[in-house]
Design a protein around this motif. Structure first.
Motif, mmCIF file in Angstrom:
data_model
loop_
_atom_site.group_PDB
_atom_site.id
_atom_site.type_symbol
_atom_site.label_atom_id
_atom_site.label_comp_id
_atom_site.label_asym_id
_atom_site.label_seq_id
_atom_site.Cartn_x
_atom_site.Cartn_y
_atom_site.Cartn_z
ATOM 1 N N ALA A 20 16.461 37.013 11.211
ATOM 2 C CA ALA A 20 17.033 36.120 10.201
ATOM 3 C C ALA A 20 16.649 36.553 8.787
ATOM 4 O O ALA A 20 17.489 36.567 7.880
ATOM 5 C CB ALA A 20 16.566 34.690 10.453
ATOM 6 N N SER A 23 18.493 39.710 7.836
ATOM 7 C CA SER A 23 19.892 39.396 7.509
ATOM 8 C C SER A 23 20.007 38.802 6.115
ATOM 9 O O SER A 23 20.900 39.161 5.346
ATOM 10 C CB SER A 23 20.472 38.412 8.527
ATOM 11 N N THR A 37 19.566 31.923 2.360
ATOM 12 C CA THR A 37 19.538 31.775 3.817
ATOM 13 C C THR A 37 20.550 30.737 4.269
ATOM 14 O O THR A 37 20.804 29.751 3.576
ATOM 15 C CB THR A 37 18.139 31.349 4.296
ATOM 16 N N GLU A 41 19.636 30.585 9.874
ATOM 17 C CA GLU A 41 18.502 31.441 9.529
ATOM 18 C C GLU A 41 17.267 30.605 9.210
ATOM 19 O O GLU A 41 16.155 30.944 9.619
ATOM 20 C CB GLU A 41 18.849 32.343 8.344
#
Length: 110
Positions: A20, A23, A37, A41
C-alpha cells in the motif's frame, strides 16, 4: 500469546502495508512532497502498523517513532509526507523480516 497462524497473518498484513505504501509513493499527486492514500491503502497501513507493534513486542522492541507518526498522520489527513512514507516503508520491511523469521520455522515443521 501468538500462535503460528497469528505470526503468519501478521507477516501477510505487514506485506500488505508495504504494498500500500509503495503504491501511494508511486502515484503522482498535486503536491510532490505528499503521498496521497486511498481508503483501502489506509486500512492496509492500519493493519500493518497494528501487527508491526505485535511483532516488535514479541521481540521486546518499541514501535519505531515513524510508524507511530504515520498512524497519527493518517488519522488527521489523507496525505503523508513522502520522506516519512519512505522511512516508514524501511521500518515495515525490517519488521516484516522479523515476522517471517517467526513464522518460517513453524511452517517448515508442519
Amino acid at each position: 500469546m501468538f500462535t503460528i497462524n497469528d505470526t503468519t497473518t501478521a507477516a501477510i498484513n505487514i506485506l500488505g502495508a508495504i504494498d500500500a505504501l509503495e503504491s501511494a509513493l508511486d502515484r503522482r499527486s498535486v503536491d510532490a512532497d505528499v503521498a496521497m492514500t486511498t481508503d483501502q491503502e489506509r486500512e492496509l497501513l492500519t493493519l500493518g502498523i497494528r501487527d508491526s507493534r505485535l511483532i516488535l513486542e514479541m521481540h521486546r522492541k518499541p514501535l519505531p517513532k515513524v510508524l507511530s507518526l504515520l498512524s497519527r498522520r493518517m488519522a488527521n489527513s489523507l496525505g503523508i509526507s513522502r520522506t516519512k512514507a519512505s522511512a516508514a516503508l524501511c521500518e515495515f520491511r525490517l519488521v516484516e523480516e522479523l515476522a517471517e523469521g517467526l513464522s518460517a520455522p513453524a511452517a517448515s515443521a508442519a
